[in-house]
Design a protein around this motif. Structure first.
Motif, PDB file in Angstrom:
ATOM      1  N   MET A  81       0.823  -1.202   0.000  1.00  0.00           N
ATOM      2  CA  MET A  81       0.000   0.000   0.000  1.00  0.00           C
ATOM      3  C   MET A  81       0.863   1.260   0.000  1.00  0.00           C
ATOM      4  O   MET A  81       0.502   2.270  -0.614  1.00  0.00           O
ATOM      5  N   GLY A  82       2.004   1.215   0.681  1.00  0.00           N
ATOM      6  CA  GLY A  82       2.895   2.371   0.684  1.00  0.00           C
ATOM      7  C   GLY A  82       3.423   2.675  -0.709  1.00  0.00           C
ATOM      8  O   GLY A  82       3.457   3.831  -1.137  1.00  0.00           O
ATOM      9  N   ALA A  83       3.822   1.640  -1.426  1.00  0.00           N
ATOM     10  CA  ALA A  83       4.299   1.842  -2.793  1.00  0.00           C
ATOM     11  C   ALA A  83       3.180   2.347  -3.691  1.00  0.00           C
ATOM     12  O   ALA A  83       3.385   3.216  -4.544  1.00  0.00           O
ATOM     13  N   ALA A  84       1.975   1.825  -3.498  1.00  0.00           N
ATOM     14  CA  ALA A  84       0.834   2.263  -4.313  1.00  0.00           C
ATOM     15  C   ALA A  84       0.493   3.724  -4.039  1.00  0.00           C
ATOM     16  O   ALA A  84       0.182   4.484  -4.966  1.00  0.00           O
ATOM     17  N   ARG A  85       0.555   4.130  -2.773  1.00  0.00           N
ATOM     18  CA  ARG A  85       0.265   5.528  -2.441  1.00  0.00           C
ATOM     19  C   ARG A  85       1.300   6.465  -3.051  1.00  0.00           C
ATOM     20  O   ARG A  85       0.965   7.546  -3.547  1.00  0.00           O
ATOM     21  N   ASN A  86       2.564   6.073  -3.006  1.00  0.00           N
ATOM     22  CA  ASN A  86       3.603   6.908  -3.611  1.00  0.00           C
ATOM     23  C   ASN A  86       3.371   7.078  -5.105  1.00  0.00           C
ATOM     24  O   ASN A  86       3.513   8.175  -5.650  1.00  0.00           O
ATOM     25  N   LEU A  87       3.023   5.987  -5.760  1.00  0.00           N
ATOM     26  CA  LEU A  87       2.772   6.052  -7.197  1.00  0.00           C
ATOM     27  C   LEU A  87       1.547   6.902  -7.496  1.00  0.00           C
ATOM     28  O   LEU A  87       1.540   7.704  -8.439  1.00  0.00           O
TER      29      LEU A  87
END
Length: 261
Positions: free
Chosen positions: A65-71
């Motif tokens: 989820m952290g990677a998805a939010r950054n993207l």
């Protein structure tokens, strides 16, 4: 005469030159074999001591989820920077969809309960007080931090829920007066495009419908504020876009789970 301790060879027991040569070759071959075996043993031991492969790393939900939010954030900033017409809009549900019908029924049930409480004898104000508290926080969110202290203090004083609750216990609360103050304050804080909506609130007679429409207009004002901030920050995003995207992309690479680790 032989020296003491020196072995004597007599007759056939004395080795010939050819025998000595074969013996030397045999010893050399044996030495090469031992070295080769030691080398093989050393290599095998070295290979067996190192793991064949690293086990797969466990990927947590928070990492994904952290990677998805950054993207998602990087994509949003890019769109704001390059699209001059980008703005937020209310997400309207299809008119006859199930979600739209459920939402309409639930909202209507809530306002029906509020109306029945206010029309009760004596009136009940629990839900109304919660609404005033929520409205107060929304109005305060429109104020720029560090400014508007006078209006901020006024909003907190008029919409003091503890005071309203005490007034309600003594039957002295003025719901219509509070609604009028809220509408007046909204007129001071709203964008010019919402002036007509605020004027319509003043012309609404039913107090429950007034509160209902107040929340509707506050939602529109929230959208206006968000779009104002987008327009304000767009030049900054445009200047910093390349550096920002480079930094965020590096963060995404570092935070994105790798199955090869």
């Amino acid at each position: 005469m032989p020296f003491n301790g020196e072995k004597q060879y007599v007759g056939e027991d004395q080795p010939s030159d050819s025998d000595s040569s074969r013996f030397s070759e045999s010893m050399a071959s044996l030495s090469d074999y031992e070295c080769s075996r030691q080398s093989f043993t050393s290599d095998s031991s070295s290979k067996s001591s190192s793991p064949a492969s690293s086990p797969p790393r466990v990927v947590t939900f928070d990492e994904v989820m952290g990677a998805a939010r950054n993207l998602e954030n990087m994509t949003l900033v890019h769109e704001i920077a390059v699209n001059e017409n980008f703005q937020l809009k209310q997400d309207a549900l299809p008119e006859n969809s199930l979600a739209s019908r459920v939402k309409r029924i639930v909202h209507q049930a809530y306002w029906d309960v509020l109306e029945s409480e206010l029309n009760a004898e004596p009136p009940e104000y629990d839900h109304a007080i919660k609404l005033f508290e929520e409205i107060r926080e929304i109005l305060l969110s429109f104020l720029i931090p560090g400014s508007g202290n006078r209006l901020r203090n006024q909003i907190c004083e008029v919409l003091d829920t503890d005071l309203i609750r005490q007034q309600a216990e003594h039957g002295a609360v003025d719901i219509q007066g509070l609604a009028n103050y809220i509408i007046s304050t909204m007129g001071k804080l709203c964008a010019p495009v919402r002036d007509d909506d605020v004027r319509k609130l003043k012309a609404t007679g039913n107090i429950v419908e007034v509160l209902r429409q107040i929340f509707h207009v506050l939602d529109l004002m929230n959208m206006d504020m968000a779009n104002f901030l987008i327009r304000s920050f767009r030049p900054h995003f445009q200047r910093q876009l390349v550096d920002y995207e480079r930094t965020k992309f590096q963060e995404i690479l570092e935070e994105t789970p790798s199955y090869h680790e």
